[in-house]
Scaffold this motif. Structure first.
Motif, PDB file in Angstrom:
ATOM      1  N   GLY A 106       0.801  -1.224   0.000  1.00 37.51           N
ATOM      2  CA  GLY A 106       0.000   0.000   0.000  1.00 37.51           C
ATOM      3  C   GLY A 106       0.830   1.269   0.000  1.00 37.51           C
ATOM      4  O   GLY A 106       0.291   2.370   0.094  1.00 37.51           O
TER       5      GLY A 106
ATOM      6  N   GLY B  56       2.382   2.560  -2.460  1.00 34.35           N
ATOM      7  CA  GLY B  56       2.152   3.323  -3.692  1.00 34.35           C
ATOM      8  C   GLY B  56       2.973   2.859  -4.889  1.00 34.35           C
ATOM      9  O   GLY B  56       2.979   3.520  -5.930  1.00 34.35           O
ATOM     10  N   LYS B  57       3.625   1.723  -4.778  1.00 38.40           N
ATOM     11  CA  LYS B  57       4.493   1.240  -5.865  1.00 38.40           C
ATOM     12  C   LYS B  57       3.718   0.981  -7.158  1.00 38.40           C
ATOM     13  O   LYS B  57       4.103   1.450  -8.224  1.00 38.40           O
ATOM     14  CB  LYS B  57       5.200  -0.063  -5.437  1.00 38.40           C
ATOM     15  CG  LYS B  57       5.980   0.060  -4.153  1.00 38.40           C
ATOM     16  CD  LYS B  57       6.623  -1.255  -3.741  1.00 38.40           C
ATOM     17  CE  LYS B  57       5.642  -2.360  -3.403  1.00 38.40           C
ATOM     18  NZ  LYS B  57       4.820  -2.116  -2.205  1.00 38.40           N
ATOM     19  N   SER B  58       2.624   0.239  -7.043  1.00 38.67           N
ATOM     20  CA  SER B  58       1.854  -0.077  -8.255  1.00 38.67           C
ATOM     21  C   SER B  58       1.217   1.190  -8.824  1.00 38.67           C
ATOM     22  O   SER B  58       1.153   1.367 -10.044  1.00 38.67           O
ATOM     23  CB  SER B  58       0.774  -1.117  -7.957  1.00 38.67           C
ATOM     24  OG  SER B  58       1.371  -2.335  -7.555  1.00 38.67           O
ATOM     25  N   THR B  59       0.751   2.063  -7.949  1.00 35.19           N
ATOM     26  CA  THR B  59       0.130   3.306  -8.430  1.00 35.19           C
ATOM     27  C   THR B  59       1.141   4.127  -9.225  1.00 35.19           C
ATOM     28  O   THR B  59       0.840   4.620 -10.311  1.00 35.19           O
ATOM     29  CB  THR B  59      -0.398   4.122  -7.230  1.00 35.19           C
ATOM     30  OG1 THR B  59      -1.285   3.291  -6.472  1.00 35.19           O
ATOM     31  CG2 THR B  59      -1.130   5.366  -7.686  1.00 35.19           C
TER      32      THR B  59
ATOM     33  N   GLN C 114       1.155  -6.583 -11.601  1.00 32.93           N
ATOM     34  CA  GLN C 114       1.155  -7.482 -10.442  1.00 32.93           C
ATOM     35  C   GLN C 114       0.039  -8.524 -10.587  1.00 32.93           C
ATOM     36  O   GLN C 114       0.229  -9.692 -10.308  1.00 32.93           O
ATOM     37  CB  GLN C 114       0.921  -6.621  -9.198  1.00 32.93           C
ATOM     38  CG  GLN C 114       1.070  -7.311  -7.890  1.00 32.93           C
ATOM     39  CD  GLN C 114       1.031  -6.297  -6.747  1.00 32.93           C
ATOM     40  OE1 GLN C 114       0.658  -5.149  -6.929  1.00 32.93           O
ATOM     41  NE2 GLN C 114       1.412  -6.730  -5.568  1.00 32.93           N
TER      42      GLN C 114
ATOM     43  N   GLU D 228      -9.897  -1.703  -4.772  1.00 33.81           N
ATOM     44  CA  GLU D 228      -9.092  -0.491  -4.613  1.00 33.81           C
ATOM     45  C   GLU D 228      -7.876  -0.712  -3.717  1.00 33.81           C
ATOM     46  O   GLU D 228      -7.069   0.189  -3.537  1.00 33.81           O
ATOM     47  CB  GLU D 228      -9.952   0.630  -4.000  1.00 33.81           C
ATOM     48  CG  GLU D 228     -11.031   1.138  -4.926  1.00 33.81           C
ATOM     49  CD  GLU D 228     -11.838   2.263  -4.291  1.00 33.81           C
ATOM     50  OE1 GLU D 228     -11.509   2.679  -3.161  1.00 33.81           O
ATOM     51  OE2 GLU D 228     -12.811   2.708  -4.924  1.00 33.81           O
TER      52      GLU D 228
ATOM     53  N   SER E 114      -4.254  -2.354  -2.419  1.00 33.64           N
ATOM     54  CA  SER E 114      -3.022  -2.803  -3.052  1.00 33.64           C
ATOM     55  C   SER E 114      -2.995  -4.334  -3.021  1.00 33.64           C
ATOM     56  O   SER E 114      -3.735  -4.965  -2.255  1.00 33.64           O
ATOM     57  CB  SER E 114      -1.820  -2.237  -2.303  1.00 33.64           C
ATOM     58  OG  SER E 114      -1.621  -2.934  -1.101  1.00 33.64           O
TER      59      SER E 114
ATOM     60  N   GLY F 165      -0.968  -6.648  -1.866  1.00 33.27           N
ATOM     61  CA  GLY F 165      -0.699  -7.310  -0.595  1.00 33.27           C
ATOM     62  C   GLY F 165      -1.885  -7.200   0.358  1.00 33.27           C
ATOM     63  O   GLY F 165      -2.178  -8.116   1.126  1.00 33.27           O
TER      64      GLY F 165
HETATM   65  N1  LIG Z   1      -8.682   2.965  -7.445  1.00 35.53           N
HETATM   66  C1  LIG Z   1      -8.330   3.278  -6.202  1.00 35.53           C
HETATM   67  N2  LIG Z   1      -9.169   3.964  -5.391  1.00 35.53           N
HETATM   68  C2  LIG Z   1      -8.813   4.278  -4.130  1.00 35.53           C
HETATM   69  N3  LIG Z   1      -7.633   3.951  -3.560  1.00 35.53           N
HETATM   70  C3  LIG Z   1      -6.759   3.284  -4.308  1.00 35.53           C
HETATM   71  C4  LIG Z   1      -7.055   2.893  -5.660  1.00 35.53           C
HETATM   72  N4  LIG Z   1      -5.975   2.230  -6.158  1.00 35.53           N
HETATM   73  C5  LIG Z   1      -5.065   2.193  -5.151  1.00 35.53           C
HETATM   74  N5  LIG Z   1      -5.528   2.828  -4.045  1.00 35.53           N
HETATM   75  C6  LIG Z   1      -4.821   2.981  -2.771  1.00 35.53           C
HETATM   76  O1  LIG Z   1      -3.531   3.471  -3.026  1.00 35.53           O
HETATM   77  C7  LIG Z   1      -2.607   2.982  -2.060  1.00 35.53           C
HETATM   78  C8  LIG Z   1      -1.356   2.470  -2.775  1.00 35.53           C
HETATM   79  O2  LIG Z   1      -1.669   1.263  -3.476  1.00 35.53           O
HETATM   80  P1  LIG Z   1      -0.617   0.512  -4.398  1.00 35.53           P
HETATM   81  O3  LIG Z   1      -1.363  -0.552  -5.095  1.00 35.53           O
HETATM   82  O4  LIG Z   1       0.094   1.524  -5.223  1.00 35.53           O
HETATM   83  O5  LIG Z   1       0.358  -0.096  -3.306  1.00 35.53           O
HETATM   84  P2  LIG Z   1       1.648  -1.048  -3.504  1.00 35.53           P
HETATM   85  O6  LIG Z   1       2.801  -0.285  -2.951  1.00 35.53           O
HETATM   86  O7  LIG Z   1       1.720  -1.508  -4.896  1.00 35.53           O
HETATM   87  O8  LIG Z   1       1.333  -2.244  -2.492  1.00 35.53           O
HETATM   88  P3  LIG Z   1       1.563  -3.869  -2.619  1.00 35.53           P
HETATM   89  O9  LIG Z   1       2.923  -4.134  -2.086  1.00 35.53           O
HETATM   90  O10 LIG Z   1       0.543  -4.426  -1.651  1.00 35.53           O
HETATM   91  O11 LIG Z   1       1.327  -4.270  -4.012  1.00 35.53           O
HETATM   92  C9  LIG Z   1      -3.332   1.918  -1.270  1.00 35.53           C
HETATM   93  O12 LIG Z   1      -3.665   2.430  -0.006  1.00 35.53           O
HETATM   94  C10 LIG Z   1      -4.573   1.643  -2.093  1.00 35.53           C
HETATM   95  O13 LIG Z   1      -5.658   1.272  -1.292  1.00 35.53           O
END
Ligand SMILES: Nc1ncnc2c1ncn2[C@@H]1O[C@H](COP(=O)(O)OP(=O)(O)OP(=O)(O)O)[C@@H](O)[C@H]1O
Ligand SMILES: [Mg+2]
Length: 514
Positions: free
Chosen positions: A43, A45-48, A89, A400, A402, A404
């Motif tokens: 969570g 923010g890597k994937s975002t 992912q 919504e 992440s 994990g």
């Molecule tokens: N469409 C969306 N609407 C609201 N919140 C979102 C949305 N997409 C992602 N988020 C939020 O953005 C934050 C970052 O998510 P992200 O998927 O980028 O994490 P990550 O670093 O890839 O985690 P992981 O290691 O679990 O894959 C999370 O809190 C997630 O809930």
């Protein structure tokens, strides 16, 4: 290492806000031929960030430059046309189509208006060989492949066509070490061709093996962007979570009692040789072994997901064998199985965390047939707290979250279903280090309640941390069982290889610790 070449991609002040900010003020440069490791908690923010770079998500603030020119991809295909690609992912393959069709979906070779099948097969074969899928028929439907192979198809798909920047979002989560090696060879090839790579993983050892630079996100902010050489795993964890990682785990006082599950000569063909063992109340029994040694298959036999062709399973002190012909029978007999694959667990992505967590026991959160959403919310809130599911609240859609955190919702669902016997297949795969400890504490809790836990894991340190006993499978056979205090990493590994000693050519390569 100073990088003389001009930046391929420049991010400045990138931010993203959904309801709350999930990324803020991220500035980064990526150079041709550079491999940047990106890590951070679930969570963070890597994937975002990756999706912004690859056109799937639009940033709220900030700007990007590609070759010094403004870069604002409005879609994934726009980014792909500019050579910016991403292995997601979550896999995006079409299960009913063949490998060949999935690989060349957007560019099927045509002849007189018909798909040129021989040519398609030949093209597919070349791509498949590059990632080690050469033994497989290109016309196999993707849905029939195991998750590891599906992941390789997804990777192969992104190696087709011109590529200047490739983002790999947790590409190795489902791969065996041989596939990981093939992937690393492909990465090295791309690097030598000047392709820039962003490599996202929770496997910290892997990052150092593959990358030159490290970037760490914490709560959506970039807290490190540096040459990787100076960082060991401890330092990275400190950066990710802002505190030192836990190394010790207190399992608390537990009573290991009578057998809860007795497995007798349970086997299937040459996949699982007849296996016998007991799982006791309050016990955490690990199953170690190399990939392909039959660990998952053994769990599937117990759970009725595959039919055993011999042997029996007894529940508690029953003298009659349990009649388990399907997972439904297993659940009725008090057995749960938590697999490593979120998609097959049927997470309802548009539905809330609360609905997903309580799905298995709707009866308990409804009154006279009407869903009591307060009760549902209470249950969800409890798991969000205990598993630290990063979310706004229980009403947020699972889709919504992440990757994990979705995995944690799957775990919450089965915890709530409350079966006395719980089978876990790689429960912490894709989960960051801090959250792993939350899950270990939960497993300890469950065992203190008298449940019996059977846990397959490729991470030997994890098993040695949490288990009372560790059974070892090798080449389909349960070859040995060790008790806490009597094991060492060496003795367990030696047992894991034992079954292959007579046929060394068939030995798989050891799985790397997650
Ligand atoms: N469409 C969306 N609407 C609201 N919140 C979102 C949305 N997409 C992602 N988020 C939020 O953005 C934050 C970052 O998510 P992200 O998927 O980028 O994490 P990550 O670093 O890839 O985690 P992981 O290691 O679990 O894959 C999370 O809190 C997630 O809930
Ligand atoms: Mg992610």
């Amino acid at each position: 290492m100073p990088n003389p070449s001009p930046a391929l991609l420049t991010l400045s002040g990138i931010g993203k806000t959904y309801v709350e900010p999930v990324l803020s003020d991220v500035s980064l440069e990526i150079h041709p031929g550079q491999i940047l490791a990106l890590t951070g908690e679930n969570g963070a923010g890597k994937s975002t960030l990756s999706k912004i770079v690859c056109g799937l998500v639009q940033p709220t603030t900030g700007a990007m430059l590609l070759d010094g020119q403004p870069y604002q991809p409005r879609s994934r295909s726009e980014a792909e046309q500019l050579g910016i690609r991403m292995v997601m992912q979550e896999l995006n393959l079409i299960p009913t189509l063949s490998i060949a069709e999935n690989l060349f979906l957007n560019q099927l070779p045509q002849r007189f208006g018909w798909i040129d099948k021989p040519r398609l097969a030949a093209l597919a074969q070349t791509q498949m060989t590059a990632v080690g899928l050469s033994g497989i028929d290109p016309w196999t439907p993707v849905g029939e492949l195991g998750v590891g192979h599906q992941q390789m198809v997804e990777i192969a798909r992104n190696l087709i066509g011109s590529c200047r920047l490739l983002v790999l979002d947790e590409p190795t989560a489902m791969l065996t070490s041989r596939e990981v090696e093939l992937l690393f060879a492909q990465i090295a090839r791309l690097q030598s061709e000047g392709v820039a790579i962003v490599y996202i993983s929770h496997r910290l050892e892997e990052l150092k093996q593959v990358a030159d630079r490290i970037a760490v996100l914490r709560d959506g902010k970039l807290v490190c962007d540096d040459a990787i050489a100076g960082y060991n795993s401890e330092a990275l964890v400190q950066l990710m979570v802002g505190r030192a990682a836990e190394a010790e785990l207190d399992l608390g006082h537990r009573e290991i009692g009578a057998p809860l599950l007795r497995v007798r000569k349970l086997g299937r063909g040459d996949v699982v040789a007849p296996a016998s063992f007991d799982l006791h109340t309050g016990e955490i029994l690990g199953v170690a072994g190399l990939i392909g040694s039959g660990r998952t298959e053994l769990l599937r036999l117990i759970f009725g997901a595959d039919r055993a062709d011999q042997g029996e399973v007894f529940i508690g002190d029953q003298t009659q064998a349990a009649d388990i012909r399907s997972p439904k029978h297993a659940v009725a007999a008090g057995i749960a199985m938590i697999t490593e694959d979120r998609k097959s667990q049927g997470l309802l992505l548009p539905q809330s965390i609360a609905v997903n967590a309580t799905l298995a026991r709707l009866g308990d959160v409804s009154r006279m047939g009407v869903l009591d959403s307060d009760a549902e919310t209470d249950v969800a809130q409890d798991y969000i707290r205990r598993l630290r599911i990063r979310s706004r609240d229980g009403a947020q859609a699972a889709g919504e979250l992440s990757g994990g955190n979705q995995q944690k919702v799957v775990i919450a669902r089965w915890l709530y279903r409350d079966c006395p016997i719980m089978l876990f297949d790689e429960p912490t795969r894709g989960i960051d280090i801090g959250a792993k400890f939350d899950i270990y504490k939960l497993l300890a809790d469950l065992s203190r309640q008298g449940k019996g836990l059977l846990i397959v894991s490729s991470d030997l340190r994890e098993l040695m941390l949490i288990c009372d006993r560790i059974a070892v499978m090798s080449a389909g056979k349960l070859v040995d069982t060790f008790t806490r205090g009597q094991w060492s990493q060496e003795t367990i590994l030696a047992a894991a290889f034992r079954g292959y000693l007579n046929a060394p050519s068939s030995a798989p390569v050891a799985q790397q610790a997650a």
